[in-house]
Design an enzyme around this catalytic site. Structure first.
Site: not given
Ligand code: GLN
Length: 487
Positions: A77, A152, A176
Site C-alpha cells: 500500500k 482505503s 481499511s
Molecule cells: N473508512 C475509514 C475512514 O475513512 C477508515 C479508513 C482506514 O481504516 N484507513 O477513516
C-alpha cells in the site's frame, strides 16, 4: 507453470524452495499481469528493481540461505515508505516523493525474502471507504468494474483479487484492511494495535493506525503476519514488547467447543438482507464444524461512528501539519510570504476529504470545544473497549458482518461523506478498542459481489482468528474463487 499467478503464498514459497520455479520467473509472470495497470491498482512500478530483487532471491536460494518467504512477490500500500519506489500516500502533496528509508514492515518482509512488485493505490492518507479519494484516480473492483473495491486499501484488495500479486500489505485505521478485503472477496487481518510497527507508515490517526496483510487465504495471512510483526521499540513508541510469533502453528486446531460471540447490534436494521443471509450461512457452517454460537452485546456500536469521526480527524489534523511545503513534497509556485506559502501549498495539494478532516480535527481540538467533543469521545472510546472485555468473558471470538452492504457503484456515495462514514459501523469498534480483526470471504450477495465475514479477537489473539478462518476455509471454497478474467 501456466497458472503461477493462481498459486498461494504458501505454494509459491514451497515451489521456490524446491527450485521448481525461479524467483525471476515468478516476478516476470506477475509483472506481465500488471502491464497496463488493470483496475488502476498500482501507483508505482519499476520492473528493474523487482527483477533485481528476484535475482537476489534466486542467488540466496542457490546458496542455501533463503528466508521463509524467499522469492514470493508482494506489493505495498502506498502508505508505507519505500526507498526504491515513490511514496505518495495517494496524495498530490507527496507526488514523486522518495523516502530515504524503508518502513519497518517493508524491511521485515524483505528480510523474509519477499520481492516487491510495486506500490498500490489507496485513498489519500488512507481516508476513505471506497478508494475514490485517491489523487491518482479511483480503483475498480475486479468482480464488477463499475463498482468500488472498498477503501482505503482498495488497490491492495483489487490487486490480490485480480491475481496481480499473491499478497499485499494494507493499513487499517477504522476498517481499511477488513472492508476492502470483504468487498473484493479476499482475506485480510489487522493485528492488535502495536503488534506491527508504525515506523515508516505515513501517519493518519496514530492511536488507531495498524498494518496488516491481505491475501487470498488465512493460511497465507498467517505466513505474512508472522514476518511483519514483532517489537520495534526504538522506532515506534507504541510498539508492543511482545515476542515474534509463528501464526501458522495453531491453524489446524479443530473448532470443537470454540465459543463464537454474535453481537446483536451487528445484525440490526441497517444490515442488507443478502449480507445477513450469507453471514448466517457462514455461521451455520462454523456450528457444523463444532463451534458454539453465543449471543453477546456490544451496546455502544452505534456510538463508534461519532467517536471515531472525532478522534481520527483530531489526530489527522495534527499529523498532517507536517505537510507545509517546507520539509518535503509539493510547494506552491507563487506566494507572497510564508503564511501565504503554507496556505497555497495545502489548498492546492490536499483533496477535499483530507481538508474536511483537518478542519473537523482542528475544530474538535480547539479551546472551548475540546471538552465537549474530543474528551467525550475519548471517554466513550474507553467504554467501547470495556464492552468488548465484557463480551470476551462469554466467548473466544466475535463474528459478524464487515460492512452493511456489498461494494457499491462508483460515484454512488462520492458526494456524500456521511454515507461513507456510516458504512464503517462494524469495523470501527475493534479499531477504537485496538483489537485484532479480520475479514474472510463467505459467499456472494444479490449483485454477485463478495460478502466478507468479520472475526474479532481479544488482544493478541490473532492466532485464534486465523485458526477459525483457516478451519472454515478448509471446508469451503469461497476464498478460491476468482473474478471473471482473473483465473
Ligand atoms: N473508512 C475509514 C475512514 O475513512 C477508515 C479508513 C482506514 O481504516 N484507513 O477513516
Amino acid at each position: 507453470m501456466g497458472d503461477l499467478h493462481n498459486k498461494s503464498v504458501a505454494q509459491l514459497a514451497a515451489m521456490l524452495k524446491n527450485k521448481e520455479v525461479s524467483a525471476v520467473e515468478v516476478a516476470t509472470r506477475f509483472l506481465a499481469r500488471m502491464g497496463g495497470n488493470p483496475h488502476n491498482a498500482f501507483l508505482d512500478i519499476h520492473s528493474e528493481v523487482t527483477l533485481a530483487q528476484a535475482q537476489a532471491s534466486d542467488d540466496k536460494i542457490a546458496a542455501g540461505i533463503a528466508g521463509p518467504l524467499e522469492g514470493v512477490p508482494i506489493a505495498h500500500k502506498d502508505i508505507f515508505v519505500t526507498q526504491d519506489f515513490a511514496t505518495t500516500a495517494g496524495s498530490k502533496i507527496l507526488k514523486d516523493y522518495r523516502s530515504p528509508f524503508d518502513a519497518t514492515v517493508v524491511s521485515r518482509l524483505r528480510e523474509a525474502g519477499m520481492v516487491t512488485l510495486g506500490k498500490l493505490n489507496c485513498d489519500e492518507f488512507a481516508m476513505g471507504s471506497a478508494n475514490e479519494n485517491s489523487a491518482y484516480g479511483a480503483v475498480t473492483n475486479p468482480w464488477d468494474t463499475t463498482r468500488i473495491p472498498g477503501g482505503s486499501s482498495g488497490g491492495s484488495a483489487a490487486a490480490v483479487a485480480a491475481r496481480l500479486t499473491p499478497a499485499a500489505t494494507g493499513t487499517d485505521t477504522g476498517g481499511s484492511i477488513r472492508q476492502p478485503a470483504a468487498f473484493c472477496g479476499i482475506t485480510g487481518i489487522k493485528p492488535t494495535y502495536g503488534r506491527a510497527s508504525r515506523y515508516g507508515m505515513v501517519a493518519f490517526a496514530s492511536s488507531l493506525d495498524q498494518a496488516g496483510p491481505m491475501a487470498r487465504s488465512a493460511e497465507d495471512c498467517a505466513l505474512l503476519l508472522s514476518a511483519m510483526c514483532g517489537p520495534d521499540l526504538d522506532r515506534d513508541s507504541t510498539s508492543l514488547n511482545v515476542a515474534k510469533e509463528d501464526f501458522s502453528i495453531g491453524l489446524m486446531q479443530p473448532l470443537q467447543g470454540v465459543r463464537v460471540g454474535i453481537p446483536n447490534e451487528f445484525f440490526g436494521e441497517g444490515l442488507a438482507s443478502d449480507v445477513r443471509s450469507t453471514i448466517d450461512t457462514a455461521l451455520k457452517q462454523l456450528q457444523d464444524q463444532g463451534a458454539k454460537l453465543v449471543p453477546i452485546a456490544l451496546p455502544r456500536t452505534e456510538l463508534s461512528i461519532p467517536v471515531y469521526y472525532i478522534i481520527a480527524p483530531a489526530e489527522a489534523s495534527s499529523n498532517l501539519s507536517r505537510f507545509d511545503g517546507v520539509k518535503f513534497g509539493h510547494r506552491a509556485k507563487e506566494f507572497s510570504d510564508l503564511a501565504d506559502m503554507y496556505e497555497k501549498t495545502r489548498s492546492e495539494a490536499f483533496g477535499d476529504e483530507v481538508k474536511r478532516r483537518i478542519m473537523i480535527g482542528a475544530y474538535v481540538l480547539s479551546h472551548g470545544y475540546y471538552d465537549a467533543y474530543y474528551l467525550q469521545a475519548q471517554k466513550i472510546r474507553r467504554m467501547i473497549a470495556d464492552d468488548f472485555q465484557q463480551a470476551f468473558s462469554q466467548c473466544d471470538v466475535i463474528a459478524g458482518p464487515v460492512a452493511p452492504t456489498t461494494a457499491w457503484k462508483l460515484g454512488d456515495k462520492s458526494d456524500d461523506p456521511l454515507a461513507n462514514y456510516l458504512a464503517d459501523i462494524f469495523t470501527l469498534p475493534a479499531s477504537l478498542a485496538g483489537l485484532p480483526g479480520m475479514s474472510l470471504p463467505v459467499g456472494f450477495g444479490e449483485s454477485g459481489m463478495p460478502v466478507g465475514m468479520q472475526l474479532i479477537g481479544n488482544y493478541l489473539q490473532e492466532a485464534r482468528l486465523l485458526n477459525v478462518a483457516h478451519q472454515y476455509q478448509l471446508h469451503t471454497d469461497h476464498h478460491t474463487q476468482a473474478p471473471g478474467g482473473a483465473a
